[in-house]
Scaffold this active site. Structure first.
Site, PDB file in Angstrom:
ATOM      1  N   TYR A 411       0.809  -1.229   0.000  1.00 41.10           N
ATOM      2  CA  TYR A 411       0.000   0.000   0.000  1.00 41.10           C
ATOM      3  C   TYR A 411       0.841   1.277   0.000  1.00 41.10           C
ATOM      4  O   TYR A 411       2.051   1.220   0.126  1.00 41.10           O
ATOM      5  CB  TYR A 411      -1.101  -0.005   1.047  1.00 41.10           C
ATOM      6  CG  TYR A 411      -0.831  -0.194   2.517  1.00 41.10           C
ATOM      7  CD1 TYR A 411      -1.896  -0.567   3.332  1.00 41.10           C
ATOM      8  CD2 TYR A 411       0.412   0.000   3.117  1.00 41.10           C
ATOM      9  CE1 TYR A 411      -1.735  -0.733   4.696  1.00 41.10           C
ATOM     10  CE2 TYR A 411       0.592  -0.166   4.468  1.00 41.10           C
ATOM     11  CZ  TYR A 411      -0.481  -0.527   5.253  1.00 41.10           C
ATOM     12  OH  TYR A 411      -0.305  -0.689   6.605  1.00 41.10           O
ATOM     13  N   GLU A 412       0.159   2.402  -0.250  1.00 41.93           N
ATOM     14  CA  GLU A 412       0.809   3.701  -0.533  1.00 41.93           C
ATOM     15  C   GLU A 412       1.626   3.631  -1.830  1.00 41.93           C
ATOM     16  O   GLU A 412       2.660   4.277  -1.982  1.00 41.93           O
ATOM     17  CB  GLU A 412       1.722   4.161   0.632  1.00 41.93           C
ATOM     18  CG  GLU A 412       1.056   4.200   1.989  1.00 41.93           C
ATOM     19  CD  GLU A 412       0.002   5.290   2.124  1.00 41.93           C
ATOM     20  OE1 GLU A 412      -0.209   6.058   1.172  1.00 41.93           O
ATOM     21  OE2 GLU A 412      -0.632   5.368   3.183  1.00 41.93           O
ATOM     22  N   GLY A 413       1.148   2.848  -2.782  1.00 40.38           N
ATOM     23  CA  GLY A 413       1.880   2.632  -4.037  1.00 40.38           C
ATOM     24  C   GLY A 413       2.832   1.472  -3.844  1.00 40.38           C
ATOM     25  O   GLY A 413       3.650   1.477  -2.935  1.00 40.38           O
TER      26      GLY A 413
END
Length: 604
Positions: A411-413
């Site tokens: 997550y968060e890219g």
């Protein structure tokens, strides 16, 4: 320090690669103010009291406990650390935001995710992009934990390509509402959130638009929630799909401007990335402490396993990664805080100053997200190995630590996207003239043509050879990336494996330099003897970094260069990665491990 001096000395994002940083100019955890130290201790105490004793309940998917603990965190002000005082927060600086996230996140990944999603992507878009009316209406309740936030961006067909979402927003005939239709997935906090940041596309707009939706389960307004997802880790973090069926949002609840949603999403992710790095730090400290305790107690062949070289090697490498990750994270956090202060002093609003301050260091945010998320996973993996069979059991803390760590690389890219971004953003900065890559890259090319110096410099001063190695590693990046850019130009972004190799070099340079600068600064003020183990960690990390950089650079060179160019670059690589005096790696590891053994915990 007066603001003009700070502005002059403060490197811009990405400039670490082409300018030398003095150890006096970086911030370290040893520089925490009294206020920051008190905040850290308060957060640790909360974690020890409210989260860690209930680990079993979190692992058993007790979503109500997550919500209840979030409310307690709100009552103590922990949800509003970054929120300006005008909107019910504590209005503390970026470093304080970071350390709160660091020390509150290690009890369980379930709470860490709920906390990060609420304080970051759940609250921050309104704080940074909201109108005055929107901020007054929503932010105080979010800051105090009276209401919780969720962020509805990801869709079944739109993950890394966030701007490709299919959710639509259509203006009603009376012009008073937008009608939202679509589906979102992997929405953290969806089960108990009451304020959703929703991204949808108006007509055929190129970019998505952000909206603020108030959700009331007694009056759902076309919103339905899927069942809780059953996940590998972060089990008590509420994660659901959210469906919108003619959901009405008042026109005044548009966030920022029409088509501004993609920019909101990207900037929210920048902050999320560095805070995610922060959220992985204390987890590593705790994993290492558990591993050291166990290794000191567990006997095989009538000897504590902590005495065995194979275990010492693991403990030393785990501690080294944690120490360097912490060094780099707080270095960047303070740069962001200083950049925000400069912009505010120049007359920018807090909103604009924070947005631009974080955006300035987007490269460092991506670097940290990748490096620290991978380090915490490796740390937990080695923790299981040190525990042996017991590490695989739910009765010990390692198994859940490993499962919770796994999401941090997604997550968060994803880390793959962040690797590509870090180099891509650096090239864009160079094109805009914000970071001069061209002249240093040309200088490296000229150096390759010249005759190398065979003088042996005086390396008697602490880290003199290591700092020279860092300077040479920067030349490796400039050599490889410069040649690749010359060959492929704007098409370089199509060559993802080359970009990945370049980003591995970039990441290791930033991390290794951060560890060395922190240790040098502390050795100057506390004495070299007091920093003996930290010196060993800084040297060990650099040695490992040189090995990784050599591998990535060689892979790049032999994949895009041929003939004389390839031979010359490989010779340059050899020259730029050669120590005059190689460190005794085993001795470094033993020095670190002996200290851990004696203290029976992570002690740096």
């Amino acid at each position: 320090m007066i603001m003009s001096e700070l502005n002059k000395d403060l490197l811009r994002g990405g400039q670490f690669l082409v300018k030398e940083t003095k150890c006096e100019d970086i911030f370290t955890p040893e520089d925490f103010s009294e206020e920051q130290t008190m905040m850290r201790d308060a957060v640790k105490e909360f974690n020890d009291r409210e989260i860690i004793p209930h680990k079993d309940r979190f692992e058993a998917k007790d979503y109500a406990l997550t919500e209840e603990t979030m409310r307690k965190a709100g009552e103590l002000g922990f949800l509003g650390v970054a929120v300006p005082e005008a909107y019910g927060g504590l209005g503390m600086g970026f470093v304080s935001t970071m350390l709160t996230c660091d020390y509150i996140s290690s009890g369980t990944g379930s709470f860490s995710t709920a906390f990060g999603a609420h304080t970051g992507i759940g609250t921050m878009p309104i704080t940074l992009y909201g109108t005055e009316e929107q901020k007054q209406k929503y932010v105080p309740a979010l800051a105090m934990g009276e209401r919780f936030g969720a962020y509805c961006l990801t869709e079944p067909g739109a993950g890394s390509d966030a701007n490709s979402g299919k959710t639509t927003a259509e203006l009603t005939e009376d012009g008073k509402h937008y009608k939202i239709n679509g589906q979102k997935m992997w929405i953290s906090n969806a089960g108990f959130a009451e304020i959703f940041i929703v991204f949808a596309r108006i007509e055929d707009d190129k970019n998505i638009t952000g909206f603020i939706l108030e959700y009331d389960k007694n009056n759902p307004n076309g919103v339905t929630l899927g069942e809780e997802e059953h996940k590998l880790g972060i089990r008590a973090s509420s994660t659901r799909q959210v469906f919108f069926n003619d959901t009405l949002i008042p026109v005044e609840n548009m966030l920022s401007v029409r088509g501004g949603g993609f920019k909101i999403a990207m900037n929210a992710l920048n902050v999320g990335r560095i805070k995610l790095a922060g959220a992985c730090l204390d987890s590593q400290r705790r994993i290492i402490s558990h591993a050291v305790n166990y290794a000191n107690e567990r006997k095989q062949f009538k000897t504590p396993i902590a005495e065995f070289g194979a275990i010492k090697m693991k403990l030393a490498e785990m501690a080294t990664s944690a120490y360097v990750g912490e060094s780099a994270s707080y270095r960047a956090a303070k740069n962001i805080e200083d950049r925000i202060a400069i912009r505010e002093a120049e007359g920018s609003s807090h909103q604009d100053a924070e947005l631009k301050g974080v955006e300035e260091y987007a490269i460092e945010c991506s670097i940290l997200k990748v490096a620290v998320s991978e380090d915490v996973q490796n740390c937990a993996d080695e923790g299981i190995q040190i525990y042996g069979g017991m590490g695989f059991s739910e009765e010990t803390p390692m198994e859940s630590a490993w499962r919770d760590a796994r999401i941090a690389r997604i997550y968060e890219g994803t880390n793959e996207i962040n690797r590509l971004l870090s180099v891509g953003m650096l090239v864009k900065k160079a094109m805009k003239g914000h970071v001069d890559l061209l002249n240093p890259a040309m200088a490296v090319q000229n150096e390759l043509m010249g005759i190398p110096s065979f003088d042996t410099p005086d390396y008697s001063e602490l880290f003199s050879e290591e700092k020279e190695m860092i300077a040479k590693l920067k030349k490796v990046f400039l050599m490889v990336a410069g040649a690749a850019l010359q060959k492929f130009g704007p098409e370089l972004e199509q060559h993802q494996q080359l970009l990945t190799a370049a980003s591995n070099i970039l990441i290791e340079i930033y991390m290794a330099e951060s560890g060395i600068l922190r240790t040098e600064k502390n050795a100057k003020r506390f004495g070299e003897e007091a920093q003996k183990e930290q010196i060993a960690m800084a040297k060990l990390y650099l040695y490992n970094a040189v090995e990784m950089i050599t591998k990535s650079a060689r892979e790049g060179i032999i994949s895009f260069a041929e003939g004389d160019e390839q031979r010359m670059m490989l010779m340059g690589l050899k020259r730029f990665t050669k120590y005059a005096n190689y460190p005794n790696v085993i001795e470094l590891r033993n020095t670190i491990a002996e200290k851990l053994k004696a203290e029976n915990k992570y002690c740096f």
